[in-house]
Each structure stands twice: as C-alpha cells, then as structure tokens.
Design a protein around this motif. Structure first.
Motif, PDB file in Angstrom:
ATOM      1  N   THR A 133       0.890  -1.190  -0.125  1.00  0.00           N
ATOM      2  CA  THR A 133       0.003  -0.009   0.000  1.00  0.00           C
ATOM      3  C   THR A 133       0.907   1.274   0.011  1.00  0.00           C
ATOM      4  O   THR A 133       2.056   1.431   0.343  1.00  0.00           O
ATOM      5  CB  THR A 133      -0.729   0.071   1.378  1.00  0.00           C
ATOM      6  OG1 THR A 133      -0.048  -0.041   2.461  1.00  0.00           O
ATOM      7  CG2 THR A 133      -2.048  -1.124   1.362  1.00  0.00           C
ATOM      8  N   GLU A 134       0.263   2.242  -0.495  1.00  0.00           N
ATOM      9  CA  GLU A 134       0.936   3.580  -0.561  1.00  0.00           C
ATOM     10  C   GLU A 134       0.126   4.670   0.036  1.00  0.00           C
ATOM     11  O   GLU A 134      -0.603   5.414  -0.476  1.00  0.00           O
ATOM     12  CB  GLU A 134       1.268   3.911  -2.196  1.00  0.00           C
ATOM     13  CG  GLU A 134       2.063   2.842  -2.780  1.00  0.00           C
ATOM     14  CD  GLU A 134       2.256   3.382  -4.299  1.00  0.00           C
ATOM     15  OE1 GLU A 134       1.868   4.411  -4.435  1.00  0.00           O
ATOM     16  OE2 GLU A 134       2.520   2.573  -5.150  1.00  0.00           O
ATOM     17  N   PRO A 135       0.136   4.615   1.438  1.00  0.00           N
ATOM     18  CA  PRO A 135      -0.679   5.659   2.144  1.00  0.00           C
ATOM     19  C   PRO A 135       0.043   7.082   2.004  1.00  0.00           C
ATOM     20  O   PRO A 135       1.178   7.284   2.276  1.00  0.00           O
ATOM     21  CB  PRO A 135      -0.564   5.291   3.533  1.00  0.00           C
ATOM     22  CG  PRO A 135       0.334   4.330   3.736  1.00  0.00           C
ATOM     23  CD  PRO A 135       0.705   3.938   2.594  1.00  0.00           C
ATOM     24  N   GLU A 136      -1.013   8.129   1.272  1.00  0.00           N
ATOM     25  CA  GLU A 136      -0.314   9.447   1.322  1.00  0.00           C
ATOM     26  C   GLU A 136      -0.978  10.307   2.459  1.00  0.00           C
ATOM     27  O   GLU A 136      -2.017  10.054   2.886  1.00  0.00           O
ATOM     28  CB  GLU A 136      -0.763   9.967  -0.248  1.00  0.00           C
ATOM     29  CG  GLU A 136      -0.065   9.242  -1.328  1.00  0.00           C
ATOM     30  CD  GLU A 136      -0.388   9.740  -2.423  1.00  0.00           C
ATOM     31  OE1 GLU A 136       0.494   9.692  -3.446  1.00  0.00           O
ATOM     32  OE2 GLU A 136      -1.387  10.127  -2.841  1.00  0.00           O
ATOM     33  N   PHE A 137      -0.331  11.330   2.820  1.00  0.00           N
ATOM     34  CA  PHE A 137      -1.141  12.056   3.821  1.00  0.00           C
ATOM     35  C   PHE A 137      -0.388  13.522   3.702  1.00  0.00           C
ATOM     36  O   PHE A 137       0.465  13.634   3.042  1.00  0.00           O
ATOM     37  CB  PHE A 137      -0.792  11.541   5.217  1.00  0.00           C
ATOM     38  CG  PHE A 137       0.518  11.130   5.437  1.00  0.00           C
ATOM     39  CD1 PHE A 137       1.319   9.954   5.044  1.00  0.00           C
ATOM     40  CD2 PHE A 137       1.343  12.116   6.417  1.00  0.00           C
ATOM     41  CE1 PHE A 137       2.565   9.767   5.342  1.00  0.00           C
ATOM     42  CE2 PHE A 137       2.658  11.709   6.653  1.00  0.00           C
ATOM     43  CZ  PHE A 137       3.189  10.483   6.134  1.00  0.00           C
ATOM     44  N   HIS A 173       8.587  12.932  -0.051  1.00  0.00           N
ATOM     45  CA  HIS A 173       7.804  13.904  -0.075  1.00  0.00           C
ATOM     46  C   HIS A 173       7.029  13.669  -1.486  1.00  0.00           C
ATOM     47  O   HIS A 173       7.592  13.272  -2.549  1.00  0.00           O
ATOM     48  CB  HIS A 173       8.629  15.189  -0.189  1.00  0.00           C
ATOM     49  CG  HIS A 173       7.658  16.534   0.099  1.00  0.00           C
ATOM     50  ND1 HIS A 173       6.692  16.849  -0.670  1.00  0.00           N
ATOM     51  CD2 HIS A 173       7.799  17.356   1.098  1.00  0.00           C
ATOM     52  CE1 HIS A 173       6.046  17.967  -0.116  1.00  0.00           C
ATOM     53  NE2 HIS A 173       6.674  18.373   1.021  1.00  0.00           N
ATOM     54  N   GLU A 174       5.652  13.755  -1.388  1.00  0.00           N
ATOM     55  CA  GLU A 174       4.835  13.791  -2.594  1.00  0.00           C
ATOM     56  C   GLU A 174       4.566  15.035  -3.393  1.00  0.00           C
ATOM     57  O   GLU A 174       5.164  15.961  -2.898  1.00  0.00           O
ATOM     58  CB  GLU A 174       3.484  13.151  -2.245  1.00  0.00           C
ATOM     59  CG  GLU A 174       3.311  11.739  -2.405  1.00  0.00           C
ATOM     60  CD  GLU A 174       3.312  11.134  -4.039  1.00  0.00           C
ATOM     61  OE1 GLU A 174       3.295  12.283  -4.950  1.00  0.00           O
ATOM     62  OE2 GLU A 174       3.481  10.010  -4.422  1.00  0.00           O
ATOM     63  N   VAL A 175       3.961  14.840  -4.468  1.00  0.00           N
ATOM     64  CA  VAL A 175       3.575  16.058  -5.273  1.00  0.00           C
ATOM     65  C   VAL A 175       3.070  17.357  -4.554  1.00  0.00           C
ATOM     66  O   VAL A 175       3.616  18.455  -4.902  1.00  0.00           O
ATOM     67  CB  VAL A 175       2.929  15.699  -6.540  1.00  0.00           C
ATOM     68  CG1 VAL A 175       2.408  16.705  -7.425  1.00  0.00           C
ATOM     69  CG2 VAL A 175       3.723  14.517  -7.307  1.00  0.00           C
ATOM     70  N   GLN A 197       3.164  13.701   1.941  1.00  0.00           N
ATOM     71  CA  GLN A 197       4.143  12.840   1.985  1.00  0.00           C
ATOM     72  C   GLN A 197       3.691  11.455   1.699  1.00  0.00           C
ATOM     73  O   GLN A 197       2.419  11.281   1.905  1.00  0.00           O
ATOM     74  CB  GLN A 197       4.487  12.766   3.619  1.00  0.00           C
ATOM     75  CG  GLN A 197       4.934  14.236   4.233  1.00  0.00           C
ATOM     76  CD  GLN A 197       6.152  14.722   3.949  1.00  0.00           C
ATOM     77  OE1 GLN A 197       7.154  14.013   3.176  1.00  0.00           O
ATOM     78  NE2 GLN A 197       6.442  16.018   4.097  1.00  0.00           N
ATOM     79  N   GLU A 198       4.399  10.514   1.552  1.00  0.00           N
ATOM     80  CA  GLU A 198       4.123   9.140   1.156  1.00  0.00           C
ATOM     81  C   GLU A 198       5.104   7.862   1.927  1.00  0.00           C
ATOM     82  O   GLU A 198       6.334   8.422   1.926  1.00  0.00           O
ATOM     83  CB  GLU A 198       4.018   8.937  -0.294  1.00  0.00           C
ATOM     84  CG  GLU A 198       3.818   7.373  -0.480  1.00  0.00           C
ATOM     85  CD  GLU A 198       3.377   6.949  -1.952  1.00  0.00           C
ATOM     86  OE1 GLU A 198       3.176   8.173  -2.680  1.00  0.00           O
ATOM     87  OE2 GLU A 198       4.036   6.185  -2.527  1.00  0.00           O
ATOM     88  N   VAL A 199       4.430   6.884   2.650  1.00  0.00           N
ATOM     89  CA  VAL A 199       5.370   6.017   3.063  1.00  0.00           C
ATOM     90  C   VAL A 199       4.712   4.668   2.661  1.00  0.00           C
ATOM     91  O   VAL A 199       3.663   4.289   2.621  1.00  0.00           O
ATOM     92  CB  VAL A 199       5.143   5.790   4.504  1.00  0.00           C
ATOM     93  CG1 VAL A 199       5.840   4.793   5.166  1.00  0.00           C
ATOM     94  CG2 VAL A 199       5.832   6.983   5.224  1.00  0.00           C
TER      95      VAL A 199
HETATM   96 MG    MG Z   1       2.196   8.497  -4.379  1.00  0.00          MG
END
Ligand code: MG
Ligand code: GLU
Length: 432
Positions: free
Chosen positions: A127-131, A178-180, A185-187
C-alpha cells in the motif's frame, strides 16, 4: 518509562476504521514473549457496542474483545511500557473458540472473506498511504514538492521517526518521500497478507499522528485537504498467491496471466460500488478529478497512471501485480480489502474479460470520445457511490448484509447532513 509492561491496549476499530482501545492492566512482564501467557490475552475484555460507531446491533450491544495474540506488540512512544493487541469483537456470550464472528466487526468480516472466498489463496497487498503534514491549526507544514528533501522538506525528521517507529513493530516501509502536493508525504508499505496489512494501516495512521504531535505538527489523511493541489490516495498493489505461485504472473515476463486479467475485469465491473467503500467521505470525491494523478474513469492499462487499475512494470512472474488506484486513506482497510477480494474473485470465477487496456492519457478525451470507447466515470459523489453499493449483490453477499446496511445507514446520514444542512464558506462567497 516503567521497567515492565504493565498494561495491554485491547484494540479494535469502529465501522469507519478508527482505532479504539480498552486498556487493561496485566501481570508485569519484561518481554512480549512473557506477556503471551497473561490471562488478559485469554479472557479479553467487555465492551459496550452501542457506544461505538456502527457497532450497535439490535441483537446485542454487550460485546467482548478477543485478542488476536499474533498481533501483539509493544507500543513505542508510551511513558508506561504498554502492549497492544488487535481484537476480534464478538457477542459477549460467545466463547473464544467460537468460529462465529460478530457481523458488524470489520476485522472479523475480512477473516470470514478469507475463510469462505479465498480459502487456500493468499491475497497480498502493498500500500501507498499518502498524507499531509500540517501545522496544529491546519496550515501546510511546508511548500515542498515531489521527492524534495531538506530544507524544502522540513518534515523529513518527522517522516523518519514515523518510519522508524513502524519498523520497530515489524512493518516494512519500502520508500519514504515527499509527494507532489505541498506538505504531502508518502510511506510505501511492502507486500503483506491483507489481514496483516489492514492492521498495519490502522497502526500506521495512529502512530503518524501521535509522532507528528510530538513535533507540534499534525497529520491529515483527508483525501483532498487543499484546493487545486494533489490529493491523498491509498494505492493498493495486489497479488494473489497459491502454493508459492503468484497467480497474476505469466512465465514469459511482463504480462498479466488470464486469471490476473479476469481479476481486473471483476474489479472494473464492481468499481462504482467499491467506490463507496474505497472513497468513504464527502471530501473523497474532490480528489477523484482529472489531472492530479487520481483516477476518474473505470479503465485499466499497463504503466499508465491516468487509469483506475495500472499494471506496473515487473520483470518476473513472481512480481506481477495490479495496482488499484482509487482508494483513499480514509477507507476502512478491512472493508476495502474484503471488497477487493470479493470483486476480483468474482471476475475470476466468471472468467470475465477486461476491455482493451488504455495506454494513452485518458484525461485528454472529451465525454463523447469516452462514450465511444465505452469508458464510464466513477461515481462523482458519495451519494451516487452508496446507490451502487446498495445494489451490489457480490459485495453484500461477501461482507454480509448487516455490515453493509449499517455502513449505508451511517454514510447516507453523513451525505444527507452535508447536502441539506451544512452551509459552506463557498456558499457565502458565491451567494451572499
Ligand atoms: Mg504517491
Ligand atoms: N496523489 C495521487 C492520488 O491521489 C497519486 C500520486 C502517485 O501516483 O503516487 O492518487
């Protein structure tokens, strides 16, 4: 810090996937191994279901939490050494060995989907949780962009602390970045059995918020916190295994097997109904719009990031996977994985064939071109998605009518409240 573990948090989630816990003292233990013998883990604790969102049932509100000892951990970041264990929620009179599960317990529902639908198959998911990291008053924490590091990503320390905390608990983050979006952010969490992954996501979200607060910051998993900026997804890379073989792989490399294609076809067929579970909030639908790498159309393709289901590049059959891109991190992971399993397996059982994969940017098409290609749009509101869920027999049969009814009741109330009662800032600005 106390010398021994003296408390156990008996954890479960409400119907929306929010973490809940009853804290119970235990015999002082030096290690988790030693704690496994504690009578609390045998007995569990009682719990008043009528006070937990979505858990009240006509038959019984006196419930019992039965620890699933395989999920026992010691919590990082606690002044008192505290253990935590995920529990199955059961009717009070049920015995621990009782195979019957409480039909409103999402964790029990996922286990039941494993027992009745997957049987000897294993459903693995990455999974790619973004927040978003935000300040305590809800402003962006930084204005960095994709893969930015210090000084554009001042939250890097918080991220590393979150990541180290989950590693301590045996969860494998693959990539942290760091996301777009600004302060996004993404983990990425590596492939795992979906039952474990659902527990991990609940734990991850809770730890991320706890740790951010130590830095006087906060975390939001809201799907679209800021207008005209990237939203938060929970992309799910799916694999189906049987006896050590990845059923989505084909011997000769980067192709999806027939079973994999049917699984994709099943997900596409039920996509509008899955949306009610994968995108459970009113805000979720502000993310599912063109041009921010979130899906809008019921479509699939190889490598293409504009479609709903992407088949990423892989070089061996063992690594074959399909990426379901619409889910967001507000979804209840137990319900989400249950629905993905039910719909994918429905595709396989009925040998469904997916439409032509798309390799182009489908956001470039207008409505007429999309209609010509037979590409439909995902529901655009929570209300519309709930209508699809209400009619989806495959999901209702797999997850059970009680939990779907309870979910629909809860979410319809939320939708009706928002559409009929809430007055937004936008309305003031536009109509005043
Ligand atoms: Mg992403
Ligand atoms: N943030 C995008 C979303 O809402 C996904 C970006 C990506 O491809 O990781 O789904």
């Amino acid at each position: 810090m106390s010398e021994h573990i003296e408390y156990i948090e008996l954890r479960f989630t409400d119907l929306l996937g929010n973490l809940k816990a009853m804290i119970v003292p235990c015999e002082p233990a030096e290690t988790i191994e030693q704690l496994k013998e504690d009578p609390v883990l045998e007995k569990g604790s009682s719990c008043d279901g009528s006070s937990v969102t979505g858990l009240a049932s006509v038959e019984s509100s006196d419930l019992r939490l039965y620890p699933d000892v395989s999920s026992l951990i010691e919590l990082p970041y606690s002044i008192y050494r505290t253990a935590a264990v995920m529990c199955y929620v059961k009717p009070k009179m049920a015995s621990k060995e009782d195979k019957d599960f409480f039909p409103l317990d999402a964790r029990g529902v996922l286990q039941n989907v494993y027992d009745t639908i997957l049987q000897d198959l294993t459903f693995k998911v990455k999974t790619e949780p973004e927040f978003h990291l935000i300040t305590r008053d809800g402003a962006p924490y930084d204005f960095g962009g994709y893969a930015d590091t210090y000084p554009q990503n001042p939250g890097a320390d918080i991220l590393l602390e979150i990541s180290s905390a989950i590693r301590e608990l045996g969860i494998n983050p693959r990539v942290i970045h760091h996301e777009v979006g600004k302060s996004q952010q993404e983990v990425e969490i590596d492939f795992e059995d979906a039952r474990k992954m659902a527990d991990y996501l609940v734990l991850f979200k809770n730890l991320a918020r706890t740790i951010a607060r130590n830095y006087d910051a906060d975390v939001t998993f809201m799907p679209k916190p800021f207008e005209n900026d990237a939203g938060n997804g929970l992309h799910c890379h799916i694999q189906l295994w049987k006896d050590g073989t990845n059923l989505f792989g084909k011997d000769d490399g980067d192709y999806l097997s027939d079973k994999g294609r049917s699984f994709v076809a099943g997900l596409l067929k039920h996509a509008p109904a899955i949306t009610a579970i994968a995108n459970p909030t009113i805000n979720s639908y502000k993310r599912l719009v063109p041009h921010h790498e979130a899906p809008v159309y019921v479509s699939w393709g190889f490598r293409n990031r504009t479609v709903l289901i992407r088949v990423p590049l892989f070089n061996t059959a063992k690594k074959a996977a399909v990426e379901f891109r619409s889910a967001d991190p507000m979804s209840n992971p137990y319900l989400l994985f249950s629905a993905l399993i039910a719909c994918g397996i429905d595709g396989m059982k009925n040998k469904l064939q997916p439409p032509e994969p798309r390799s182009e940017n489908i956001f470039d098409y207008d409505e007429e071109e999309l209609a010509k290609l037979g590409i439909s749009t995902l529901p655009t509101t929570l209300g519309e998605a709930l209508d699809y869920l209400e009619k989806d027999k495959v999901i209702i049969d797999a997850l059970g009518k009680p939990i779907i009814d309870s979910y629909l009741r809860l979410k319809r109330k939320e939708w009706e409240h928002y559409t009929s009662h809430v007055i937004t800032q936008w309305e003031w600005e536009t109509y005043c």
